[in-house]
Write a protein that holds these residues in place. Structure first.
Motif, PDB file in Angstrom:
ATOM      1  N   ILE A   1     -14.354  -8.744 -13.122  1.00 21.77           N
ATOM      2  CA  ILE A   1     -13.257  -7.832 -13.054  1.00 21.77           C
ATOM      3  C   ILE A   1     -13.219  -6.691 -12.367  1.00 21.77           C
ATOM      4  CG2 ILE A   1     -11.804  -6.670 -14.905  1.00 21.77           C
ATOM      5  CD1 ILE A   1     -12.946  -8.841 -17.097  1.00 21.77           C
ATOM      6  N   ASP A   2     -14.229  -5.943 -12.325  1.00 17.08           N
ATOM      7  CA  ASP A   2     -14.410  -4.712 -11.619  1.00 17.08           C
ATOM      8  C   ASP A   2     -14.120  -4.949 -10.191  1.00 17.08           C
ATOM      9  OD1 ASP A   2     -15.262  -3.275 -14.160  1.00 17.08           O
ATOM     10  OD2 ASP A   2     -17.439  -3.385 -13.668  1.00 17.08           O
ATOM     11  N   HIS A   3     -14.198  -5.976  -9.748  1.00 15.55           N
ATOM     12  CA  HIS A   3     -14.036  -6.187  -8.277  1.00 15.55           C
ATOM     13  C   HIS A   3     -12.886  -7.191  -7.865  1.00 15.55           C
ATOM     14  CE1 HIS A   3     -17.585  -3.748  -7.277  1.00 15.55           C
ATOM     15  NE2 HIS A   3     -18.396  -4.458  -8.338  1.00 15.55           N
ATOM     16  N   LEU A   4     -12.046  -7.360  -8.580  1.00 13.69           N
ATOM     17  CA  LEU A   4     -10.963  -8.359  -8.500  1.00 13.69           C
ATOM     18  C   LEU A   4      -9.918  -7.704  -7.467  1.00 13.69           C
ATOM     19  CD1 LEU A   4      -9.580  -9.398 -11.943  1.00 13.69           C
ATOM     20  CD2 LEU A   4     -10.835 -10.648 -10.423  1.00 13.69           C
ATOM     21  N   ASN A   5     -10.035  -6.386  -7.061  1.00 12.56           N
ATOM     22  CA  ASN A   5      -9.420  -5.976  -5.910  1.00 12.56           C
ATOM     23  C   ASN A   5      -9.929  -6.434  -4.741  1.00 12.56           C
ATOM     24  OD1 ASN A   5      -7.402  -4.299  -7.640  1.00 12.56           O
ATOM     25  ND2 ASN A   5      -8.790  -2.357  -7.310  1.00 12.56           N
ATOM     26  N   TYR A   6     -10.958  -6.343  -4.588  1.00 17.58           N
ATOM     27  CA  TYR A   6     -11.925  -7.020  -3.429  1.00 17.58           C
ATOM     28  C   TYR A   6     -11.612  -8.500  -3.192  1.00 17.58           C
ATOM     29  CZ  TYR A   6     -15.458  -9.122  -0.542  1.00 17.58           C
ATOM     30  OH  TYR A   6     -16.255  -9.757   0.329  1.00 17.58           O
ATOM     31  N   ILE A   7     -11.598  -9.376  -4.250  1.00 21.37           N
ATOM     32  CA  ILE A   7     -11.133 -10.467  -4.022  1.00 21.37           C
ATOM     33  C   ILE A   7      -9.700 -10.975  -3.764  1.00 21.37           C
ATOM     34  CG2 ILE A   7     -11.018 -12.638  -5.342  1.00 21.37           C
ATOM     35  CD1 ILE A   7     -13.713 -11.729  -7.163  1.00 21.37           C
ATOM     36  N   GLU A   8      -9.139  -9.971  -4.312  1.00 22.78           N
ATOM     37  CA  GLU A   8      -7.282 -10.281  -4.031  1.00 22.78           C
ATOM     38  C   GLU A   8      -7.189  -9.899  -2.608  1.00 22.78           C
ATOM     39  OE1 GLU A   8      -3.079  -9.205  -5.974  1.00 22.78           O
ATOM     40  OE2 GLU A   8      -4.959  -7.838  -6.402  1.00 22.78           O
ATOM     41  N   GLU A   9      -7.709  -8.891  -2.333  1.00 25.83           N
ATOM     42  CA  GLU A   9      -7.621  -8.536  -0.702  1.00 25.83           C
ATOM     43  C   GLU A   9      -7.896  -9.519   0.211  1.00 25.83           C
ATOM     44  OE1 GLU A   9      -9.008  -4.792   2.305  1.00 25.83           O
ATOM     45  OE2 GLU A   9     -10.128  -4.813   0.503  1.00 25.83           O
ATOM     46  N   LEU A  10      -9.030 -10.003  -0.170  1.00 26.06           N
ATOM     47  CA  LEU A  10      -9.491 -11.326   0.694  1.00 26.06           C
ATOM     48  C   LEU A  10      -8.416 -12.227   1.023  1.00 26.06           C
ATOM     49  CD1 LEU A  10     -11.894 -12.369   2.451  1.00 26.06           C
ATOM     50  CD2 LEU A  10     -12.683 -13.052   0.319  1.00 26.06           C
ATOM     51  N   GLY A  11      -7.432 -12.268   0.126  1.00 29.98           N
ATOM     52  CA  GLY A  11      -6.424 -13.364   0.226  1.00 29.98           C
ATOM     53  C   GLY A  11      -6.761 -14.613  -0.904  1.00 29.98           C
ATOM     54  N   VAL A  12      -7.714 -14.440  -1.569  1.00 32.70           N
ATOM     55  CA  VAL A  12      -7.943 -15.569  -2.633  1.00 32.70           C
ATOM     56  C   VAL A  12      -6.796 -15.529  -3.758  1.00 32.70           C
ATOM     57  CG1 VAL A  12      -9.608 -15.897  -4.700  1.00 32.70           C
ATOM     58  CG2 VAL A  12     -10.608 -15.236  -2.268  1.00 32.70           C
ATOM     59  N   THR A  13      -6.409 -16.583  -4.235  1.00 34.30           N
ATOM     60  CA  THR A  13      -5.421 -16.780  -5.299  1.00 34.30           C
ATOM     61  C   THR A  13      -6.219 -17.482  -6.381  1.00 34.30           C
ATOM     62  OG1 THR A  13      -4.923 -19.071  -4.350  1.00 34.30           O
ATOM     63  CG2 THR A  13      -3.622 -17.131  -3.451  1.00 34.30           C
TER      64      THR A  13
ATOM     65  N   ASN B   1      -4.859 -14.534   4.286  1.00 39.85           N
ATOM     66  CA  ASN B   1      -3.681 -13.926   3.611  1.00 39.85           C
ATOM     67  C   ASN B   1      -2.579 -14.514   4.446  1.00 39.85           C
ATOM     68  OD1 ASN B   1      -3.748 -11.511   1.766  1.00 39.85           O
ATOM     69  ND2 ASN B   1      -5.770 -11.217   2.814  1.00 39.85           N
ATOM     70  N   TRP B   2      -2.734 -14.817   5.699  1.00 40.72           N
ATOM     71  CA  TRP B   2      -1.572 -15.697   6.376  1.00 40.72           C
ATOM     72  C   TRP B   2      -1.397 -17.135   5.765  1.00 40.72           C
ATOM     73  CZ3 TRP B   2      -2.661 -20.479   8.698  1.00 40.72           C
ATOM     74  CH2 TRP B   2      -1.684 -20.881   9.159  1.00 40.72           C
TER      75      TRP B   2
ATOM     76  N   LEU C   1      -4.298 -15.271  14.765  1.00 42.19           N
ATOM     77  CA  LEU C   1      -5.571 -14.490  14.629  1.00 42.19           C
ATOM     78  C   LEU C   1      -5.541 -13.432  15.467  1.00 42.19           C
ATOM     79  CD1 LEU C   1      -8.032 -17.841  14.741  1.00 42.19           C
ATOM     80  CD2 LEU C   1      -7.197 -16.418  12.777  1.00 42.19           C
ATOM     81  N   THR C   2      -4.747 -13.271  16.587  1.00 43.90           N
ATOM     82  CA  THR C   2      -4.747 -12.243  17.489  1.00 43.90           C
ATOM     83  C   THR C   2      -3.308 -11.324  17.661  1.00 43.90           C
ATOM     84  OG1 THR C   2      -4.138 -13.579  19.451  1.00 43.90           O
ATOM     85  CG2 THR C   2      -6.513 -13.133  18.803  1.00 43.90           C
ATOM     86  N   ASP C   3      -2.445 -12.089  16.978  1.00 44.91           N
ATOM     87  CA  ASP C   3      -0.915 -11.682  17.269  1.00 44.91           C
ATOM     88  C   ASP C   3      -0.234 -11.871  18.437  1.00 44.91           C
ATOM     89  OD1 ASP C   3      -0.909 -11.007  14.240  1.00 44.91           O
ATOM     90  OD2 ASP C   3      -1.874  -9.060  14.515  1.00 44.91           O
ATOM     91  N   ALA C   4      -0.764 -12.208  19.452  1.00 42.08           N
ATOM     92  CA  ALA C   4      -0.334 -12.635  20.814  1.00 42.08           C
ATOM     93  C   ALA C   4       0.729 -13.613  20.734  1.00 42.08           C
ATOM     94  CB  ALA C   4      -1.446 -12.772  21.817  1.00 42.08           C
ATOM     95  N   VAL C   5       1.576 -13.363  21.568  1.00 45.69           N
ATOM     96  CA  VAL C   5       2.707 -14.478  21.764  1.00 45.69           C
ATOM     97  C   VAL C   5       2.397 -14.888  23.057  1.00 45.69           C
ATOM     98  CG1 VAL C   5       5.027 -14.717  22.384  1.00 45.69           C
ATOM     99  CG2 VAL C   5       4.417 -12.982  20.547  1.00 45.69           C
TER     100      VAL C   5
END
Length: 612
Positions: A164-176, A521-522, A587-591
C-alpha cells in the motif's frame, strides 16, 4: 478393518470440550448469490452426534463423515434477506450450542464486476520481498518462523502495508493490476515466505497483516482504477494446515497411503497412450512432501474450495485469480470449480498456470478449446499462461550464431500456432516470474531488456512483469529461489538507498525505470495493442517485424536482435504500410518518414505509430 483417516494425530489439541464448535467455515456468507445454497462446515469434538437446525433458514442437507468432529450443513438461502441466523445443535430436545451465522448484504452489481483483460499490465510481486510497511508484525506468536532477512529462504518482513505504501510507484510505472503471490497463513518451520503451503485458507498470514488489511489493499487499488489479482491454490495445502491433523475424511487428500510424489508430467492428462499408473501419480501425487495433494474428486473438498474462492472474491472485492499448478488438479473437478466461479461472476478472469512447452498442450486447457474438445474436455479456464513464449524469450536474445530454427525465429514460430487458442487475446504473456530465471541475470545488457519488454508489451494477450526488473534487478536461479526473489531496494527502513523514487535510484536503475515507464504508460491507452489484429513477417537477418492494426490504426514493431546496425528494406511490408507516410517512434518521440529503407541500431526496438 476400519480405515484410519488420521494423517498425523486424531484430535487437535484445541478441541477439548465435547460439543464445542471451534471452527465455522465459511465464517459468513452473502444473500443474493446465484447459487441458492451454502454448505457450512462445523468443526468441534464429536459434534456430528448432534442434530442441527437453523432458525429462519431451511436446512437442505446434513452430511456426516467417518470423523465425528465434522458436520456439513447445507443451507437454502434462495430469496433470504441479509441477517444473523442461529445454527442450533441439539441432543434430542436439549440445546447443546448456538452458533451465529451471518448472511451479509451483497455489494451492488457484484456479480458483474470487471476483471483484468488485454488492456491491463499485471505487476507480479512477492509481498515478503517487496516492502516492509509494519515492522511490528515481522514475527508473530501465532506462527512458527520468525523474520531472518539474512537468510535467502527466510522471511524478510515484507507485508501488505508495504505494498500500500508504494502504490504511487507501481502506478507511475504504468501498471494497472497487481498479482500478489499467496497471502494466507503458511505455518511451516522454514521457507514459509512464499505461502504456497497454506495452513488456513480463510486467514491472511499475520506476518503480512490482517484480512482487513487485504481488503484495504483492494480498496486503495480501486481508488486508482487498478485491480487486485488473488493467487489461488486448488491443488494442495501445506502439511501444517489445521485439517491435516484431523482430516474430515480419509480421502480428503490423496493417500498412497500418506505421501506419494507427483511425477510432474502433466502431459499424462491428455496423453491417449498413458498408463493409469503415470496418470495417477501426475494428478494425485503430492507436489512436494510438505504439500498434501487435495482430492477434488471428493464433493466435499471441491465444494469447500469453490466456496472459499467465492468468499474471497466477495469479501475482498477481488478483480481476478491466478491459479497455481492448474494442470496438476483433477481435470474434471477443476473444470467444475472454474465454471462455478465464472457462473457466479461472468466477467471474472482466471489465469491458470499450465507450465507446458507445446502450444497444443497449453491450448488444451483454455476454455472452449477445440484441442480439448477432441477428448470431450472443456476446462472452462479463461486464460492460460504463454510458457512457450517465455521459453523463447529465455533463449533468443543470447543466440550467438542464429540458425534456421534458432534466434529470433523462435519468437516468430511461437505466434504461428496462435490458431490453436480459442481466445488469443486472453493469453498471459511474460518474460519471467517468481519461479523462473531473472531476465536481467540472463541478459545483463539493458538493450536486451528493452527488446524483451517491447515484445511482451506489443503482442497479443495480457502482459505480466515481475517486480524489480524495471530497475534492472538481477537474481541467479542456480543459487536458489531466494536469489530470484530479492528484496526491493528501499522497501526496508534500514536500506541504504531506495529505488522507489527517481532521486533514490542510481543512473542504471533510472535508465531501466524510465524506459519501462514510457513503454507501459503508452500501452495503457493503445487500443490497437489491446484489441488489434496481428500480421508478422518472417525474420530476416535477425530482424523481426510485425504490425498490430484495427480500424485505420496501425503500429509497426521492429526488433533488431543483432549487435550491429541493420538496414531494413520496407518494400516487403507494403500490405501493411500502404496509405501511411510516417511513423512516430513511441520510445524516442522521433517522427520518421517511411521511404524505402530504415536503419535500426544494434539491439534496438522501434514502435512506430503509423500516420497518414
Amino acid at each position: 478393518m476400519k480405515k484410519v483417516f488420521f494423517l498425523i494425530c486424531s484430535v487437535l489439541s484445541c478441541v477439548s470440550v465435547m460439543g464445542q464448535v471451534d471452527r465455522v467455515e465459511p465464517p459468513f456468507w452473502w444473500s443474493g448469490m446465484k447459487n441458492p445454497a451454502v454448505q457450512v462446515m462445523l468443526y468441534g469434538k464429536e459434534i456430528a452426534k448432534y442434530d442441527p437446525d437453523v432458525k429462519g433458514l431451511d436446512v437442505a442437507d446434513v452430511h456426516r463423515t467417518e470423523n465425528l468432529n465434522y458436520l456439513f450443513i447445507t443451507l437454502n438461502i434462495a430469496s433470504v434477506k441479509a441477517g444473523i441466523f442461529e445454527i442450533r445443535l441439539k441432543d434430542g430436545d436439549d440445546l447443546v450450542q448456538t452458533i451465529p451465522f451471518e448472511l451479509k448484504e451483497r455489494k451492488s452489481n457484484s456479480a458483474h464486476r470487471k476483471s483484468y483483460d488485454s488492456s491491463d499490465l499485471i505487476y507480479l510481486l512477492m509481498p515478503d520481498r517487496f516492502a516492509n510497511g509494519n515492522p511490528a508484525i515481522d514475527s508473530h506468536p501465532d506462527v512458527i518462523e520468525n523474520v531472518n532477512r539474512k537468510l535467502d529462504g527466510g522471511r524478510h518482513g515484507g507485508d501488505i502495508q508495504g505494498i500500500i505504501d508504494h502504490l504511487n510507484y507501481i502506478e507511475e510505472l504504468g501498471v494497472t493490476a497487481i498479482w500478489s503471490t499467496p497471502l494466507c497463513v503458511d505455518n511451516d518451520e522454514k521457507y514459509s515466505y512464499h505461502t504456497y503451503a497454506q495452513s488456513d485458507v480463510y486467514k491472511i498470514d499475520p506476518r503480512f497483516g490482517t484480512n482487513e488489511d487485504y481488503k484495504r489493499l483492494a480498496s486503495e487499488l480501486h481508488k486508482r482504477e487498478m485491480k487486485l489479482v488473488f493467487d489461488y491454490v486448488t491443488n494442495h495445502w501445506g502439511l501444517t494446515h489445521w485439517m491435516m491433523k484431523d482430516l474430515p475424511t480419509y480421502d480428503w487428500i490423496h493417500q498412497f497411503p500418506g505421501y506419494g510424489q507427483t511425477n510432474y508430467r502433466t502431459t499424462t492428462q491428455m496423453d491417449p497412450n498413458t498408463s493409469q499408473y503415470d496418470y495417477r501419480y501426475c494428478m494425485d501425487g503430492w507436489f512436494v512432501k510438505s504439500m498434501p495433494d487435495l482430492n477434488q474428486k471428493n464433493p466435499l473438498v471441491l465444494n469447500y474450495l469453490t466456496q472459499n474462492a467465492i468468499w474471497w472474491i466477495e469479501y475482498a472485492n477481488l478483480d481476478g485469480f491466478r491459479v497455481d499448478t492448474y494442470s496438476f488438479n483433477d481435470k474434471e473437478a477443476i473444470a467444475k470449480w472454474t465454471k462455478a466461479i465464472t457462473d457466479e461472476y461472468p466477467n471474472f478472469n482466471i489465469a491458470g498456470e499450465v507450465w507446458m512447452h507445446d502450444q497444443a498442450q497449453m491450448a488444451y486447457w483454455q476454455k472452449d478449446s477445440q484441442v480439448g474438445a477432441i477428448q470431450g474436455y472443456n476446462s472452462n479456464l479463461p486464460t492460460v499462461m504463454d510458457f512457450t513464449l517465455h521459453d523463447a524469450i529465455m533463449e533468443v536474445f543470447r543466440v550467438e550464431k542464429p540458425t534456421w530454427n534458432t534466434g529470433i525465429i523462435q519468437v516468430y514460430e511461437n505466434f504461428v500456432n496462435d490458431f490453436l487458442y480459442p481466445n488469443i487475446n486472453n493469453i498471459l504473456v511474460f518474460a519471467e516470474n517468481h519461479d523462473t530465471p531473472r531476465i536481467n541475470e540472463l541478459y545483463p545488457n539493458f538493450e536486451d531488456y528493452q527488446l524483451a519488454m517491447t515484445l511482451i508489451a506489443t503482442v497479443r494477450g495480457i502482459p505480466q512483469i515481475y517486480y524489480g526488473s524495471e530497475i534492472g534487478m538481477k537474481g541467479d536461479k542456480y543459487r536458489g529461489d531466494g536469489d530470484i526473489r530479492r528484496d526491493f531496494p528501499g522497501g526496508w527502513q534500514s536500506d541504504s538507498s531506495t529505488a522507489f523514487t527517481a532521486e533514490g535510484r542510481n543512473e542504471t536503475q533510472n535508465r531501466y525505470f524510465n524506459f519501462s515507464k514510457k513503454l507501459f504508460n503508452w500501452r495503457k491507452s493503445a487500443n490497437v495493442i489491446h484489441q488489434g489484429q496481428t500480421t508478422h513477417y518472417l525474420p530476416e537477418d535477425e530482424l523481426y517485424v510485425y504490425f498490430r492494426f484495427m480500424e485505420g490504426k496501425a503500429v509497426m514493431v521492429i526488433l533488431n536482435n543483432n549487435k550491429t546496425s541493420k538496414e531494413l528494406s520496407l518494400d516487403r511490408f507494403t500490405e501493411n504500410l500502404k496509405g501511411f507516410q510516417q511513423g512516430k517512434d513511441v520510445l524516442t518521440d522521433a517522427v520518421i518518414k517511411l521511404g524505402h529503407k530504415l536503419t535500426i541500431r544494434p539491439k534496438k526496438s522501434m514502435i512506430l505509430e503509423l500516420e497518414k
